[in-house]
Design an enzyme around this catalytic site. Sequence first.
Site, PDB file in Angstrom:
ATOM      1  N   ILE A  19      40.367 -10.341  23.463  1.00  9.62           N
ATOM      2  CA  ILE A  19      41.309 -10.014  24.569  1.00  9.62           C
ATOM      3  C   ILE A  19      42.041  -9.310  24.846  1.00  9.62           C
ATOM      4  O   ILE A  19      42.554  -9.299  25.832  1.00  9.62           O
ATOM      5  CB  ILE A  19      41.446 -12.153  24.562  1.00  9.62           C
ATOM      6  N   GLY A  20      42.132  -8.481  24.291  1.00 13.35           N
ATOM      7  CA  GLY A  20      43.827  -7.335  24.184  1.00 13.35           C
ATOM      8  C   GLY A  20      43.429  -6.612  23.363  1.00 13.35           C
ATOM      9  O   GLY A  20      43.205  -6.787  22.036  1.00 13.35           O
ATOM     10  N   GLY A  22      46.159  -3.236  21.194  1.00 13.23           N
ATOM     11  CA  GLY A  22      47.028  -2.019  20.933  1.00 13.23           C
ATOM     12  C   GLY A  22      47.386  -1.155  20.170  1.00 13.23           C
ATOM     13  O   GLY A  22      46.048  -0.940  19.330  1.00 13.23           O
ATOM     14  N   GLY A  23      48.191  -0.606  20.453  1.00 11.15           N
ATOM     15  CA  GLY A  23      48.233   0.839  19.279  1.00 11.15           C
ATOM     16  C   GLY A  23      48.263  -0.097  17.839  1.00 11.15           C
ATOM     17  O   GLY A  23      48.058   0.812  16.160  1.00 11.15           O
ATOM     18  N   MET A  24      48.801  -1.039  17.695  1.00  8.55           N
ATOM     19  CA  MET A  24      48.595  -1.862  16.641  1.00  8.55           C
ATOM     20  C   MET A  24      47.582  -2.726  15.687  1.00  8.55           C
ATOM     21  O   MET A  24      47.534  -2.977  14.450  1.00  8.55           O
ATOM     22  CB  MET A  24      49.886  -2.935  15.877  1.00  8.55           C
ATOM     23  N   GLY A  25      46.683  -3.339  16.409  1.00  8.26           N
ATOM     24  CA  GLY A  25      45.647  -3.895  16.448  1.00  8.26           C
ATOM     25  C   GLY A  25      44.624  -4.983  17.982  1.00  8.26           C
ATOM     26  O   GLY A  25      45.106  -4.228  18.551  1.00  8.26           O
ATOM     27  N   VAL A  27      43.564  -8.401  19.727  1.00  2.00           N
ATOM     28  CA  VAL A  27      43.288 -10.342  19.748  1.00  2.00           C
ATOM     29  C   VAL A  27      42.362  -9.876  20.606  1.00  2.00           C
ATOM     30  O   VAL A  27      42.246  -9.375  20.996  1.00  2.00           O
ATOM     31  CB  VAL A  27      44.680 -10.568  20.903  1.00  2.00           C
ATOM     32  N   LYS A  42      44.602 -12.659  16.264  1.00  2.00           N
ATOM     33  CA  LYS A  42      45.586 -11.125  16.164  1.00  2.00           C
ATOM     34  C   LYS A  42      45.584 -10.834  14.889  1.00  2.00           C
ATOM     35  O   LYS A  42      45.769 -11.507  13.735  1.00  2.00           O
ATOM     36  CB  LYS A  42      47.018 -11.859  16.569  1.00  2.00           C
ATOM     37  N   ASP A 137      61.285  -8.668  23.614  1.00  2.00           N
ATOM     38  CA  ASP A 137      59.963  -8.074  24.402  1.00  2.00           C
ATOM     39  C   ASP A 137      60.012  -9.376  24.813  1.00  2.00           C
ATOM     40  O   ASP A 137      58.799  -8.616  25.558  1.00  2.00           O
ATOM     41  CB  ASP A 137      59.024  -7.567  23.229  1.00  2.00           C
TER      42      ASP A 137
END
Length: 184
Positions: A19-20, A22-25, A27, A42, A137
Amino acid sequence: MEDYVGQTILGQFRILQEIGRGGMGAVYKAEQPDMDRLVAVKILHPRLASRSDLVLRFRREARAMSRLTHPNTVRVLLFGQLDSGALYIVMEFLDGKNLLQVERKEGPLDPARAGNIMIQVCGALGEAHQQGIVHRDLKPENIVLSTQGGIADFPKVLDFGLAKMKDPPDPKTGSMRALTQQGA
């Protein structure tokens, strides 16, 4: 990054879909059949597990979120490390849209609606601040609107990955000590 879709991890979470990312991993939406519920998982990219700064940040997020009990903060259910070395956080699954998605679809929010949402968001942040946690954030993508208990526009604050936390007060001085370095 490994694709976990279709896999069962930790013997209890079947990964349904991503479902998502990013650069770190990434979800994932997962089901926990024994509890008859959906969760979000996550997972930090396994190759990043050797980066102590990123591992610390991920652990900080899990720890910060697990201490928060406000109804408008996403709940953390579990944290740990997979056999692959990848770190994970299991959270409540939020069926809704983030504020950026809502604004793009519907246009600017009516002031009364926006005010109601932000009062709840401020309540979640207020609890975090009382515990020495600063989100750092907060943006529309980190506020998800869902329906909970029949209440529409129920916001949930998520992603405390950049949170700044303070240790408990120093017993000698009574002052709070920051866990993150200034400027980091």
